[in-house]
Motif scaffolding. Structure first.
Motif, PDB file in Angstrom:
ATOM      1  N   LYS A  61      30.618  47.614  22.123  1.00  0.00           N
ATOM      2  CA  LYS A  61      30.799  48.117  20.809  1.00  0.00           C
ATOM      3  C   LYS A  61      31.230  49.358  20.570  1.00  0.00           C
ATOM      4  O   LYS A  61      31.925  49.689  19.915  1.00  0.00           O
ATOM      5  N   ASP A  62      31.106  50.300  21.740  1.00  0.00           N
ATOM      6  CA  ASP A  62      31.635  51.604  21.595  1.00  0.00           C
ATOM      7  C   ASP A  62      33.165  51.801  21.953  1.00  0.00           C
ATOM      8  O   ASP A  62      33.754  52.624  21.244  1.00  0.00           O
ATOM      9  N   VAL A  63      33.452  50.735  22.699  1.00  0.00           N
ATOM     10  CA  VAL A  63      34.870  50.858  22.966  1.00  0.00           C
ATOM     11  C   VAL A  63      35.695  50.224  21.966  1.00  0.00           C
ATOM     12  O   VAL A  63      36.659  50.928  21.574  1.00  0.00           O
ATOM     13  N   LYS A  99      30.792  56.541  41.720  1.00  0.00           N
ATOM     14  CA  LYS A  99      29.623  55.574  40.686  1.00  0.00           C
ATOM     15  C   LYS A  99      30.598  54.881  39.921  1.00  0.00           C
ATOM     16  O   LYS A  99      31.692  55.244  39.471  1.00  0.00           O
ATOM     17  N   PHE A 100      30.080  53.813  39.312  1.00  0.00           N
ATOM     18  CA  PHE A 100      31.072  52.923  38.491  1.00  0.00           C
ATOM     19  C   PHE A 100      32.178  52.071  39.031  1.00  0.00           C
ATOM     20  O   PHE A 100      33.179  52.107  38.206  1.00  0.00           O
ATOM     21  N   LEU A 101      32.077  52.316  40.278  1.00  0.00           N
ATOM     22  CA  LEU A 101      33.318  51.446  40.969  1.00  0.00           C
ATOM     23  C   LEU A 101      32.713  50.043  41.756  1.00  0.00           C
ATOM     24  O   LEU A 101      33.077  49.929  42.869  1.00  0.00           O
ATOM     25  N   HIS A 102      31.736  49.505  41.036  1.00  0.00           N
ATOM     26  CA  HIS A 102      31.262  48.217  41.693  1.00  0.00           C
ATOM     27  C   HIS A 102      31.974  47.281  40.518  1.00  0.00           C
ATOM     28  O   HIS A 102      31.525  46.898  39.502  1.00  0.00           O
ATOM     29  N   PRO A 103      32.773  46.379  41.553  1.00  0.00           N
ATOM     30  CA  PRO A 103      33.588  45.281  40.654  1.00  0.00           C
ATOM     31  C   PRO A 103      32.269  44.149  40.352  1.00  0.00           C
ATOM     32  O   PRO A 103      31.341  44.130  40.786  1.00  0.00           O
ATOM     33  N   GLY A 104      32.696  43.296  39.143  1.00  0.00           N
ATOM     34  CA  GLY A 104      31.833  42.459  38.685  1.00  0.00           C
ATOM     35  C   GLY A 104      32.373  41.705  37.380  1.00  0.00           C
ATOM     36  O   GLY A 104      33.563  41.498  37.347  1.00  0.00           O
ATOM     37  N   PRO A 105      31.191  41.158  36.741  1.00  0.00           N
ATOM     38  CA  PRO A 105      31.701  39.949  35.724  1.00  0.00           C
ATOM     39  C   PRO A 105      32.237  40.925  34.226  1.00  0.00           C
ATOM     40  O   PRO A 105      32.419  40.297  33.435  1.00  0.00           O
ATOM     41  N   GLY A 106      32.484  42.114  34.433  1.00  0.00           N
ATOM     42  CA  GLY A 106      32.896  43.033  33.310  1.00  0.00           C
ATOM     43  C   GLY A 106      31.496  43.573  32.653  1.00  0.00           C
ATOM     44  O   GLY A 106      30.604  43.320  33.018  1.00  0.00           O
ATOM     45  N   TYR A 107      31.972  44.557  31.931  1.00  0.00           N
ATOM     46  CA  TYR A 107      30.704  45.443  31.315  1.00  0.00           C
ATOM     47  C   TYR A 107      30.320  44.720  30.279  1.00  0.00           C
ATOM     48  O   TYR A 107      30.945  44.078  29.640  1.00  0.00           O
ATOM     49  N   GLY A 108      28.988  45.086  30.027  1.00  0.00           N
ATOM     50  CA  GLY A 108      28.182  44.381  28.761  1.00  0.00           C
ATOM     51  C   GLY A 108      27.214  45.323  28.278  1.00  0.00           C
ATOM     52  O   GLY A 108      27.280  46.455  28.379  1.00  0.00           O
ATOM     53  N   GLY A 109      26.116  44.743  27.691  1.00  0.00           N
ATOM     54  CA  GLY A 109      25.001  45.702  27.039  1.00  0.00           C
ATOM     55  C   GLY A 109      25.396  45.977  25.705  1.00  0.00           C
ATOM     56  O   GLY A 109      26.529  45.698  25.134  1.00  0.00           O
ATOM     57  N   VAL A 124      19.768  41.399  26.696  1.00  0.00           N
ATOM     58  CA  VAL A 124      20.696  40.399  27.135  1.00  0.00           C
ATOM     59  C   VAL A 124      22.133  40.772  26.007  1.00  0.00           C
ATOM     60  O   VAL A 124      23.050  39.838  26.049  1.00  0.00           O
ATOM     61  N   ARG A 125      21.883  41.784  25.328  1.00  0.00           N
ATOM     62  CA  ARG A 125      22.985  41.960  24.423  1.00  0.00           C
ATOM     63  C   ARG A 125      24.296  42.217  25.112  1.00  0.00           C
ATOM     64  O   ARG A 125      24.518  42.806  26.084  1.00  0.00           O
ATOM     65  N   GLU A 126      25.318  41.376  24.656  1.00  0.00           N
ATOM     66  CA  GLU A 126      26.774  41.322  25.128  1.00  0.00           C
ATOM     67  C   GLU A 126      26.718  41.274  26.644  1.00  0.00           C
ATOM     68  O   GLU A 126      27.417  41.745  27.338  1.00  0.00           O
ATOM     69  N   SER A 127      25.656  40.207  27.099  1.00  0.00           N
ATOM     70  CA  SER A 127      25.537  40.266  28.593  1.00  0.00           C
ATOM     71  C   SER A 127      26.766  39.413  29.010  1.00  0.00           C
ATOM     72  O   SER A 127      27.043  38.233  28.568  1.00  0.00           O
TER      73      SER A 127
END
Ligand code: NAD
Length: 430
Positions: free
Chosen positions: A262-264, A247-257, A326-329
């Protein structure tokens, strides 16, 4: 047990509906009058699969009610869940304004022993802050504050609520622990019982670890692109290692949401405040921010450094499928950057367009479907991996586009697509 939920957002409403479905009498306090109006009319104010049906069922049974009034609802409550937003401030610090406001309201109204539960993601020390606000009020005699962070994912929130991997109970008394266990007993899931401070940091460590995994695979994908390797196979192979997991090994445009970014940042802030240099997390945050810039440059290269008379179509704008959030999308950030060039941007998303319109310039065109958006486009960027984008009529798309070029930020297609005459760019493949 009478339960009050404060804040009917993605977390609060799912909690309210879920607990009402367990048979509890639930009052949900929401201050946004438009949201409240919709809720009272039997409509949920955002998109979350499966939620509306269960919401309507419990509304009908009268176990679930909505109001904007604190008064009696608080004094008669045994347990109050705080589910308000904790947005980031400029330097990454969590803004606890909503939590403070709510706690002050609670402190004016509670009568008798009440358990106040923080479901909002809050920095370490917030339970203590809530306790101190409550203690200041002479009329408040006995209470417990519990930290019970939420781990649901938008898009599968109800499922996650019903089948959580774990239930964290951070508390100071056995009495509070027993009450929380009673509330969640229907779920039959593992409890982790600890003190409030540990519970608070668990949430940040959890989300930051996931953000790290995403960022890691994104970096490996970039390297794969440059050395002629295939990220899909790399991710599959390392995911088969039981110590890593797929899980969470799918490359893409970066994490958002609304959570990971904000938690990082909040964790970095908490580290700095407590003399702890969280180097990995800082690197993750920086790499994720730079990713949008590097995608922008990739697009620039694809259009041969010329944005003049270029039309770019976006398929998807939400930060993930099955939500309207779309927050931080990454899509929003990319659209904003591209909008500053002379390119014309068109967007289609199955659920996120209303929210995106509030974030983006009026000159960006929003389209009714997958085919309208690509009409006369020079480039199609697949931003969000909505299921319905996985089986597009490629011949039709090719016919409609000015130039059949695709940048697939979610790797939902493969090089096979070039057989249809497309120029195809993806993440982590040469
Ligand atoms: P949200 O913005 O969707 O919802 C918060 C709601 O609280 C809003 O409807 C707002 O109007 C209401 N509110 C604010 N102040 C209020 C007050 N004084 N009285 C009554 N209502 C008030 O936020 P969310 O996405 O549900 O997130 C809530 C918290 O849960 C955050 O701390 C977030 O980090 C955390 N969280 C979110 C998710 C997620 O996927 N969205 C997952 C886990 C944890």
């Amino acid at each position: 047990m009478r339960i009050t939920i404060i804040g009917a957002g993605y977390v609060g409403l799912v909690q309210a509906v879920g607990l009402a479905d367990f048979g509890f009498k639930v009052i949900c306090i929401e201050k946004d009058l438009e949201k409240l109006r919709q809720l009272k009319f039997g409509k949920i104010p955002f998109y979350e699969p499966g939620l509306e049906e269960l919401f309507k069922k419990n509304l009908k049974s009268d176990r679930l009610n909505f109001t904007n009034k604190y008064s009696n609802n608080i004094s008669q409550s045994d347990v109050i869940f705080i589910c308000v937003g904790t947005p980031p401030k400029k330097k990454g610090e969590s803004d606890l304004n909503f939590v403070n406001q709510v706690t002050k309201e609670i402190s004016k109204k509670i009568e008798g022993y009440t358990v106040i539960v923080s479901k909002s993601t809050v920095p370490v020390g917030t339970s203590l802050l809530i306790e101190n606000i409550l203690k200041k009020k002479k009329s408040v005699k006995t209470f417990d504050v519990v930290s019970n962070p939420e781990f649901l994912r938008e898009g599968s929130a109800l499922d996650d609520f019903m089948r959580p991997d774990k239930i964290i109970i951070g508390c100071r008394t056995v009495k509070a622990e027993k009450i929380l266990k009673k509330i969640y007993k229907t779920l039959k899931r593992p409890f982790v019982v600890t003190n409030n401070e540990t519970a608070e940091i668990i949430k940040y460590a959890n989300n930051s670890f996931l953000a790290t995994k995403i960022t890691f695979i994104n970096e490996i994908a970039d390297l794969c692109e440059n050395i002629g390797a295939e990220i899909k196979t790399v991710a599959k192979a390392i995911g088969l290692d039981g110590r890593i997991g797929p899980k969470f090994l799918h490359p893409g445009p970066g994490y958002g949401g609304s959570c990971f970014p904000k938690d990082v940042k909040s964790l970095i802030y908490q580290g700095n405040k407590n003399s702890t240099d969280l180097q990995i997390i800082k690197a993750v945050d920086r790499a994720n921010e730079l990713r949008i810039k590097s995608l922008f440059h990739r697009i620039k290269k694809i259009v041969n450094n010329k944005f003049n008379n270029i039309q770019i179509a976006f398929l998807g704008i939400t930060f993930k499928p099955n939500t309207d959030d779309v927050r931080e999308s990454p899509g929003i950030k990319l659209a904003k950057d591209l909008f500053k060039t002379k390119a014309k941007i068109k967007i289609y998303d199955p659920k996120g367009m209303e929210n995106a319109k509030k974030e983006l310039s009026k000159s960006i065109e929003f389209c009714d479907n997958e085919y309208e958006v690509v009409k006369n486009s020079n480039l199609l960027v697949i931003v969000t991996e909505w299921k319905q984008f996985k089986n597009l009529d490629l011949l039709k798309i090719k016919r409609l586009m000015k130039k059949p070029v695709i940048l697939d930020l979610r790797n939902i297609y493969s090089k096979e697509i070039t057989k249809h005459g497309f120029q195809y760019h993806s993440i982590g493949n040469n």
